[in-house]
Design a protein around this motif. Structure first.
Motif, PDB file in Angstrom:
ATOM      1  N   UNK A  16       0.832  -1.190   0.000  1.00  0.00           N
ATOM      2  CA  UNK A  16       0.000   0.000   0.000  1.00  0.00           C
ATOM      3  C   UNK A  16       0.878   1.255   0.000  1.00  0.00           C
ATOM      4  N   UNK A  17       0.897   2.024  -1.090  1.00  0.00           N
ATOM      5  CA  UNK A  17       1.757   3.224  -1.113  1.00  0.00           C
ATOM      6  C   UNK A  17       1.295   4.300  -0.158  1.00  0.00           C
ATOM      7  N   UNK A  18       0.041   4.231   0.309  1.00  0.00           N
ATOM      8  CA  UNK A  18      -0.465   5.244   1.229  1.00  0.00           C
ATOM      9  C   UNK A  18      -0.007   5.008   2.662  1.00  0.00           C
ATOM     10  N   UNK A  19       0.681   3.880   2.908  1.00  0.00           N
ATOM     11  CA  UNK A  19       1.083   3.578   4.283  1.00  0.00           C
ATOM     12  C   UNK A  19       2.102   4.575   4.805  1.00  0.00           C
ATOM     13  N   UNK A  20       2.747   5.312   3.889  1.00  0.00           N
ATOM     14  CA  UNK A  20       3.682   6.339   4.338  1.00  0.00           C
ATOM     15  C   UNK A  20       3.024   7.664   4.626  1.00  0.00           C
ATOM     16  N   UNK A  21       1.725   7.767   4.368  1.00  0.00           N
ATOM     17  CA  UNK A  21       1.005   9.003   4.634  1.00  0.00           C
ATOM     18  C   UNK A  21       0.608   9.088   6.098  1.00  0.00           C
ATOM     19  N   UNK A  22       0.358  10.305   6.546  1.00  0.00           N
ATOM     20  CA  UNK A  22      -0.040  10.500   7.926  1.00  0.00           C
ATOM     21  C   UNK A  22      -0.792  11.803   8.107  1.00  0.00           C
ATOM     22  N   UNK A  23      -1.115  12.083   9.357  1.00  0.00           N
ATOM     23  CA  UNK A  23      -1.843  13.303   9.694  1.00  0.00           C
ATOM     24  C   UNK A  23      -1.241  13.938  10.946  1.00  0.00           C
ATOM     25  N   UNK A  24      -1.357  15.250  10.982  1.00  0.00           N
ATOM     26  CA  UNK A  24      -1.133  16.013  12.216  1.00  0.00           C
ATOM     27  C   UNK A  24      -2.473  16.591  12.631  1.00  0.00           C
ATOM     28  N   UNK A  25      -2.856  16.327  13.872  1.00  0.00           N
ATOM     29  CA  UNK A  25      -4.096  16.877  14.414  1.00  0.00           C
ATOM     30  C   UNK A  25      -3.730  17.952  15.435  1.00  0.00           C
ATOM     31  N   UNK A  26      -3.982  19.199  15.098  1.00  0.00           N
ATOM     32  CA  UNK A  26      -3.681  20.293  16.020  1.00  0.00           C
ATOM     33  C   UNK A  26      -4.879  20.523  16.931  1.00  0.00           C
ATOM     34  N   UNK A  27      -4.609  20.551  18.236  1.00  0.00           N
ATOM     35  CA  UNK A  27      -5.667  20.683  19.231  1.00  0.00           C
ATOM     36  C   UNK A  27      -5.915  22.154  19.569  1.00  0.00           C
ATOM     37  N   UNK A  28      -6.997  22.376  20.281  1.00  0.00           N
ATOM     38  CA  UNK A  28      -7.382  23.747  20.621  1.00  0.00           C
ATOM     39  C   UNK A  28      -6.428  24.370  21.653  1.00  0.00           C
ATOM     40  N   UNK A  29      -5.690  23.552  22.376  1.00  0.00           N
ATOM     41  CA  UNK A  29      -4.714  24.112  23.322  1.00  0.00           C
ATOM     42  C   UNK A  29      -3.358  24.354  22.668  1.00  0.00           C
ATOM     43  N   UNK A  30      -3.323  24.294  21.311  1.00  0.00           N
ATOM     44  CA  UNK A  30      -2.138  24.593  20.503  1.00  0.00           C
ATOM     45  C   UNK A  30      -1.045  23.534  20.600  1.00  0.00           C
ATOM     46  N   UNK A  31      -1.319  22.370  21.189  1.00  0.00           N
ATOM     47  CA  UNK A  31      -0.441  21.224  21.035  1.00  0.00           C
ATOM     48  C   UNK A  31      -0.952  20.408  19.852  1.00  0.00           C
ATOM     49  N   UNK A  32      -0.326  19.283  19.569  1.00  0.00           N
ATOM     50  CA  UNK A  32      -0.769  18.474  18.433  1.00  0.00           C
ATOM     51  C   UNK A  32      -0.379  17.019  18.641  1.00  0.00           C
ATOM     52  N   UNK A  33      -0.970  16.159  17.836  1.00  0.00           N
ATOM     53  CA  UNK A  33      -0.626  14.752  17.766  1.00  0.00           C
ATOM     54  C   UNK A  33      -0.422  14.352  16.324  1.00  0.00           C
ATOM     55  N   UNK A  34       0.341  13.280  16.097  1.00  0.00           N
ATOM     56  CA  UNK A  34       0.550  12.829  14.730  1.00  0.00           C
ATOM     57  C   UNK A  34       0.483  11.304  14.677  1.00  0.00           C
ATOM     58  N   UNK A  35       0.159  10.790  13.510  1.00  0.00           N
ATOM     59  CA  UNK A  35       0.081   9.357  13.290  1.00  0.00           C
ATOM     60  C   UNK A  35       0.112   9.055  11.811  1.00  0.00           C
ATOM     61  N   UNK A  36       0.279   7.761  11.479  1.00  0.00           N
ATOM     62  CA  UNK A  36       0.393   7.342  10.090  1.00  0.00           C
ATOM     63  C   UNK A  36      -0.657   6.288   9.777  1.00  0.00           C
ATOM     64  N   UNK A  37      -0.961   6.152   8.489  1.00  0.00           N
ATOM     65  CA  UNK A  37      -1.969   5.199   8.069  1.00  0.00           C
ATOM     66  C   UNK A  37      -1.526   3.757   8.274  1.00  0.00           C
ATOM     67  N   UNK A  38      -0.220   3.542   8.371  1.00  0.00           N
ATOM     68  CA  UNK A  38       0.287   2.178   8.515  1.00  0.00           C
ATOM     69  C   UNK A  38       0.151   1.649   9.930  1.00  0.00           C
TER      70      UNK A  38
END
Length: 474
Positions: free
Chosen positions: A430-452
C-alpha cells in the motif's frame, strides 16, 4: 542668542549615563576625542558596571561575578561572548560510546556563572523531563575563565564557587568529580567541548610554578587565545591544547617529522606521549549546534521542541523545523532506535495548508479509529485536556473521537520517510502507508500518526515561558 550645550557641559553623572548606552566599540572611538574622556570611558566601577547591570542585571548577580582582579570591563567582554549560549543546543552527530554524551543541552544564567544542563526524557513512563548538571562556566578571582564539566550528570553536585578558587588550583572538588574543559565557539551556532588536559599538566611535577599556582586554563574562545599563554608552535603539545591554528600546525609538524624519521627515538617518544595523553583523557570532544527556534509562533504553530510517548511507551524528544521554502520536517532528538537513521525525519511535508472545520467523514473516521498513547497521568491532568471519565484515564491507550470531544482544531497531511530507512518497509504493497496526519488541538499542542499503524503520538511542550516544564528527579 543662547549658546548651545555641548557634551562637556553636562555633569559627569549624566555623561556616564549617556555613555552606558553605547557599545564598547563606540566608547573606544569616543575616548579618542579627548584626554579628559579617556578617564571617563575607563571608569570601571561607574561606566562598565552600569553597562553590565543594564544588560544582564535582571538575569544574574553582577556584583557576585566581580571578585579579586576581575573588572567589570573584563566581565562585560566575557558575558558578551557567553550570552549566545543561553538556550537549547543539540549534539551534532552520534555520541561517543566511551562517555555519557548528552543529546540535548540547556544553558541558563545563575548568580555567579552560566550553567549548562543535560535534558533527557524520563524513563518512568510519564511526560517528565530530567534536568541534570553538565557544565559550569565562571571566572576565577584573577579573571581566568574556568569551565568545569560533570561527566555523569549527578544531580547532587552543586555549582562551584569560581571566584573563590584558591592558589593551589583546586575548586573544592576532587579531580574525579569534575573535568576541566575548553569550550570553543565556531561561529554563533556551533561549539565544541574538549577536555583541558593542561589542567592536569599544571598540577604535575613537570609544570612551571605559575601553572601550579593557577591550575586551570582559559576557554578556547577567540578573545582569550594568545600565543604567550599557550606556548609556541613546535613545542610538545601533549599537555596543552593551544590555540586552534597553533595546535593544528604542531600536529602537522609532528606527523611529517615522524614520516621522515619513523625509527628515531624522538618520534617514538612523541608517539608514546601521545598515546599516554589519549589514555588519560576523560572526555571525548563533542560538537553541539544551537536550536534557534525552540518554541512555536503564530505563523509557525508546530515549530520547536516537543515530547511524546511512543508506541513502546517510552518518552522521546522531537524537533520540528520549518525550512526556508515553507516545508516542515520533524526529527527525533537523541539516539533513535537502531533501525532508524540519525538524519531521517519522523515526518515531513512541503504543503503547510491546514484542513479547517468542518472535517470530512473520512477524516473523522480516520481519527476516531485511532488509539492515543498516554502516560500514567493523574485524572485531573488528562480530563483537563480531553474531558475523559475516570474509567478512560486508567487505560494508557485511549480512543478519542473527533466530533465528540471537539479537541481537534485543524488537520495537516504529512508523509513519513520510514520506507527509506527500514529495509522491510521498502516493498510495502500500500503506497499510502507512508502518509499520515497532524491533528492540532485547541490548546495549541498536536498529535501525529500514520496510516500504517493505529496510534496517535500526542505532543507536549518541553519549554514554555522561558522554563523547562515537567522537571522530575532522575
Amino acid at each position: 542668542m543662547a549658546s548651545s550645550l555641548s557634551f562637556s557641559d553636562f555633569p559627569e553623572d549624566v555623561q556616564l549615563c549617556i555613555l552606558s548606552f553605547l557599545s564598547p566599540t563606540e566608547i573606544a572611538t569616543f575616548s579618542c576625542t579627548s584626554k579628559r574622556f579617556v578617564s571617563l570611558c575607563t571608569s570601571d566601577s561607574r561606566l562598565w558596571f552600569t553597562m553590565c547591570e543594564r544588560r544582564w542585571g535582571s538575569k544574574t548577580q553582577i556584583n557576585k561575578w566581580v571578585k579579586g582582579a576581575v573588572t567589570y570591563r573584563h566581565l562585560y567582554r566575557t558575558l558578551s561572548e557567553w550570552e549566545n549560549l543561553i538556550g537549547f543546543w543539540r549534539r551534532s552527530g552520534p555520541g561517543s560510546a566511551s562517555i555519557s554524551s548528552p543529546s540535548l543541552l540547556f544553558f541558563e544564567w545563575w548568580d555567579t556563572c552560566i550553567s549548562g544542563f543535560r535534558v533527557s526524557p524520563s524513563t518512568n513512563g510519564s511526560y517528565g523531563v530530567v534536568k541534570a548538571p553538565f557544565l559550569w562556566m565562571g571566572l576565577s578571582d584573577d579573571g581566568q575563565i574556568v569551565n568545569l564539566l560533570d561527566p555523569d550528570g549527578r544531580s547532587e553536585v552543586s555549582a562551584p564557587e569560581f571566584a573563590a578558587v584558591p592558589a593551589n588550583g583546586e575548586v573544592g572538588l576532587t579531580e574525579n568529580e569534575l573535568i576541566p574543559v575548553n569550550l570553543s565557539f565556531m561561529g554563533r551556532t556551533h561549539f565544541v567541548v574538549e577536555e583541558n588536559q593542561s589542567f592536569a599538566a599544571a598540577n604535575s611535577s613537570s609544570c612551571s610554578s605559575d601553572q601550579k599556582r593557577n591550575g586551570f586554563s582559559r576557554s578556547m574562545s577567540p578573545g582569550n587565545l594568545s600565543g604567550d599563554e599557550y606556548g609556541s608552535v613546535g613545542e610538545d603539545v601533549s599537555g596543552s591544547p593551544g590555540s586552534l591554528p597553533d595546535r593544528l600546525m604542531s600536529e602537522i609538524y609532528q606527523h611529517l617529522a615522524n614520516r621522515t624519521s619513523p625509527g628515531s627515538d624522538k618520534s617514538r617518544k612523541q608517539r608514546r606521549r601521545e598515546k599516554e595523553r589519549l589514555a588519560k583523557r576523560k572526555w571525548e570532544p563533542e560538537h553541539f549546534v544551537k536550536i534557534e527556534n525552540c518554541s512555536p509562533t503564530p505563523s509557525r504553530p508546530l515549530q520547536g521542541l516537543w515530547k511524546g510517548i511512543c508506541d513502546d511507551m517510552n518518552l522521546a524528544f522531537y524537533l520540528v523545523v520549518y525550512d526556508d521554502i515553507g516545508g516542515i520536517a520533524c526529527r527525533r532528538v537523541g539516539d533513535p532506535p537502531e533501525r532508524f537513521s540519525n538524519y531521517a525525519p519522523v515526518f515531513w511535508t512541503s504543503k503547510t495548508t491546514f484542513l479547517e472545520t468542518p472535517f470530512s467523514l473520512e477524516e473523522e473516521t480516520l481519527y476516531d479509529s485511532r488509539l492515543h498513547i498516554r502516560p500514567h497521568q493523574t485524572s485531573f491532568e488528562i480530563q483537563e485536556q480531553f474531558h475523559l471519565s475516570d474509567v478512560e484515564v486508567v487505560n494508557p491507550f485511549q480512543q478519542l473521537h473527533l466530533s465528540g470531544n471537539e479537541v481537534v482544531k485543524r488537520i495537516l497531511h504529512i508523509s513519513s520517510s520510514y520506507d527509506l530507512v527500514i529495509p522491510d518497509a521498502a516493498g510495502m504493497i500500500n503506497p499510502r502507508s507512508g502518509e499520515g496526519r497532524i491533528w492540532q488541538y485547541h490548546n495549541d499542542t498536536f498529535g501525529f500518526g500514520f496510516l500504517c499503524d493505529n496510534f496517535v503520538i500526542d505532543m507536549k511542550h518541553i519549554f514554555r515561558n522561558g522554563c523547562i516544564v515537567d522537571i522530575v528527579n532522575p
